[in-house]
Write a protein that holds these residues in place. Structure first.
Motif, PDB file in Angstrom:
ATOM      1  N   ALA A  15     -61.309 -55.479 -27.228  1.00 38.79           N
ATOM      2  CA  ALA A  15     -61.557 -55.546 -28.664  1.00 38.79           C
ATOM      3  C   ALA A  15     -61.168 -54.239 -29.345  1.00 38.79           C
ATOM      4  CB  ALA A  15     -63.036 -55.846 -28.916  1.00 38.79           C
ATOM      5  N   PRO A  16     -60.889 -54.268 -30.637  1.00 37.93           N
ATOM      6  CA  PRO A  16     -60.574 -53.030 -31.365  1.00 37.93           C
ATOM      7  C   PRO A  16     -61.713 -52.015 -31.250  1.00 37.93           C
ATOM      8  CG  PRO A  16     -60.056 -54.942 -32.710  1.00 37.93           C
ATOM      9  CD  PRO A  16     -60.807 -55.458 -31.515  1.00 37.93           C
ATOM     10  N   GLY A  17     -61.372 -50.797 -30.894  1.00 34.60           N
ATOM     11  CA  GLY A  17     -62.365 -49.744 -30.765  1.00 34.60           C
ATOM     12  C   GLY A  17     -63.218 -49.815 -29.515  1.00 34.60           C
ATOM     13  N   GLU A  18     -62.891 -50.707 -28.613  1.00 37.40           N
ATOM     14  CA  GLU A  18     -63.646 -50.851 -27.366  1.00 37.40           C
ATOM     15  C   GLU A  18     -63.033 -49.992 -26.269  1.00 37.40           C
ATOM     16  OE1 GLU A  18     -65.321 -54.502 -24.597  1.00 37.40           O
ATOM     17  OE2 GLU A  18     -63.303 -54.697 -25.408  1.00 37.40           O
ATOM     18  N   ILE A  19     -63.869 -49.509 -25.375  1.00 44.76           N
ATOM     19  CA  ILE A  19     -63.397 -48.926 -24.117  1.00 44.76           C
ATOM     20  C   ILE A  19     -63.763 -49.915 -23.018  1.00 44.76           C
ATOM     21  CG2 ILE A  19     -63.542 -47.028 -22.470  1.00 44.76           C
ATOM     22  CD1 ILE A  19     -64.276 -45.173 -24.722  1.00 44.76           C
ATOM     23  N   ALA A  20     -62.752 -50.396 -22.318  1.00 43.17           N
ATOM     24  CA  ALA A  20     -62.965 -51.333 -21.207  1.00 43.17           C
ATOM     25  C   ALA A  20     -62.357 -50.735 -19.954  1.00 43.17           C
ATOM     26  CB  ALA A  20     -62.322 -52.686 -21.516  1.00 43.17           C
ATOM     27  N   THR A  21     -62.975 -51.002 -18.821  1.00 41.92           N
ATOM     28  CA  THR A  21     -62.463 -50.475 -17.563  1.00 41.92           C
ATOM     29  C   THR A  21     -61.871 -51.584 -16.708  1.00 41.92           C
ATOM     30  OG1 THR A  21     -64.543 -50.734 -16.347  1.00 41.92           O
ATOM     31  CG2 THR A  21     -64.197 -48.637 -17.504  1.00 41.92           C
ATOM     32  N   LEU A  22     -60.964 -51.159 -15.836  1.00 45.58           N
ATOM     33  CA  LEU A  22     -60.490 -51.966 -14.713  1.00 45.58           C
ATOM     34  C   LEU A  22     -61.034 -51.307 -13.460  1.00 45.58           C
ATOM     35  CD1 LEU A  22     -56.730 -52.398 -15.724  1.00 45.58           C
ATOM     36  CD2 LEU A  22     -58.562 -54.083 -16.004  1.00 45.58           C
ATOM     37  N   VAL A  23     -61.850 -52.017 -12.735  1.00 41.55           N
ATOM     38  CA  VAL A  23     -62.513 -51.465 -11.558  1.00 41.55           C
ATOM     39  C   VAL A  23     -62.148 -52.313 -10.352  1.00 41.55           C
ATOM     40  CG1 VAL A  23     -64.733 -50.841 -10.535  1.00 41.55           C
ATOM     41  CG2 VAL A  23     -64.430 -50.683 -13.004  1.00 41.55           C
ATOM     42  N   GLY A  24     -61.832 -51.650  -9.241  1.00 39.09           N
ATOM     43  CA  GLY A  24     -61.517 -52.381  -8.017  1.00 39.09           C
ATOM     44  C   GLY A  24     -61.060 -51.441  -6.934  1.00 39.09           C
TER      45      GLY A  24
END
Length: 245
Positions: free
Chosen positions: A40-49
């Motif tokens: 989403a706009p202004g979101e920080i999202a991670t990719l974890v694995g």
């Protein structure tokens, strides 16, 4: 663990980044399998694995650096599947690779003098220096003489200076001392306050929940779960064991 400093962006907003049905290949070997996610706009999202789960490949596909892929990628509702990396950069997409992409022979100020990708959103030098005071102090220093943490800060500052509104960051805290890890967290939160969207590859789960809103778990090239911070905290030990972290 501490929660990220700001809440999630409204669910009704057009995603800043959308990936749909993404498959990626290295020769005959398939690295990503029908990956779909939104940021989403202004979101920080991670990719974890785990290592080899496909996290870096996913970032490279989004940036347009890995062309052996099928599926759909859009930025703020605009499909960019056929655009090369430099065209995506001009639309506000920035990439901080795992090797930082620093030019050893250029000084700090020369790195920050690269042309804007998006002049309307590029950070001023004053803002960069306020956010990264060590770079102001070392502005005439060749990048090769910076510490690893300072090089990472420079890589982040360069992308923000160029005007990126969506930032792809590949393991920015890897190998850094705890004090520099905290500084990287401060920078990511500051970027978010200025409206920058971040998709972050991060192995340090405890760090991830201090900066991110949501976490996409990759396993075998597939997104197997998407969790918010409360779910990650409740399942911390299980996730650390499952991901080999």
């Amino acid at each position: 663990m501490n929660d990220a400093s700001a809440g999630n962006a409204p669910a009704t907003a057009v995603p800043a980044l959308r990936v749909e049905g993404l498959d990626a290949f290295y020769g005959r070997a398939q690295a990503l399998h029908q990956v779909s996610l939104d940021v989403a706009p202004g979101e920080i999202a991670t990719l974890v694995g785990r290592n080899g789960a496909g996290k870096t490949t996913l970032l490279r596909c989004v940036m347009g650096l890995h062309r052996h892929a099928t599926g759909s990628i859009s930025l703020a509702g605009r499909t960019v599947d056929r655009l090369p990396a430099h065209r995506r950069a001009r639309l506000g997409l920035g990439h901080v690779p795992d090797d930082r992409g620093i030019y050893a022979g250029l000084s700090v100020e020369e790195h920050l003098a690269f042309p804007y990708s998006d002049p309307a959103h590029g950070w001023s030098l004053e803002r960069v220096h306020d956010t990264f005071p060590v770079l102001a102090e070392r502005r005439r220093t060749p990048a090769a003489k910076l510490s690893g943490g300072e090089q990472q800060l420079l890589a982040l500052a360069r992308v923000l200076r160029m005007g990126s509104r969506i930032m792809l960051c590949d393991e920015p805290t890897e190998g850094l001392a705890p004090v520099m890890v905290r500084r990287i967290g401060d920078v990511l939160r500051e970027a978010k306050r200025h409206g920058v969207t971040v998709l972050l590859v991060e192995q340090n789960l405890r760090f991830a929940v201090t900066v991110a809103d949501r976490h996409h778990l990759l396993d075998g090239g597939r997104v197997v779960e998407t969790l918010d911070n409360s779910a990650v905290k409740d399942r911390e030990h299980e996730l650390l064991d499952r991901l080999g972290l």
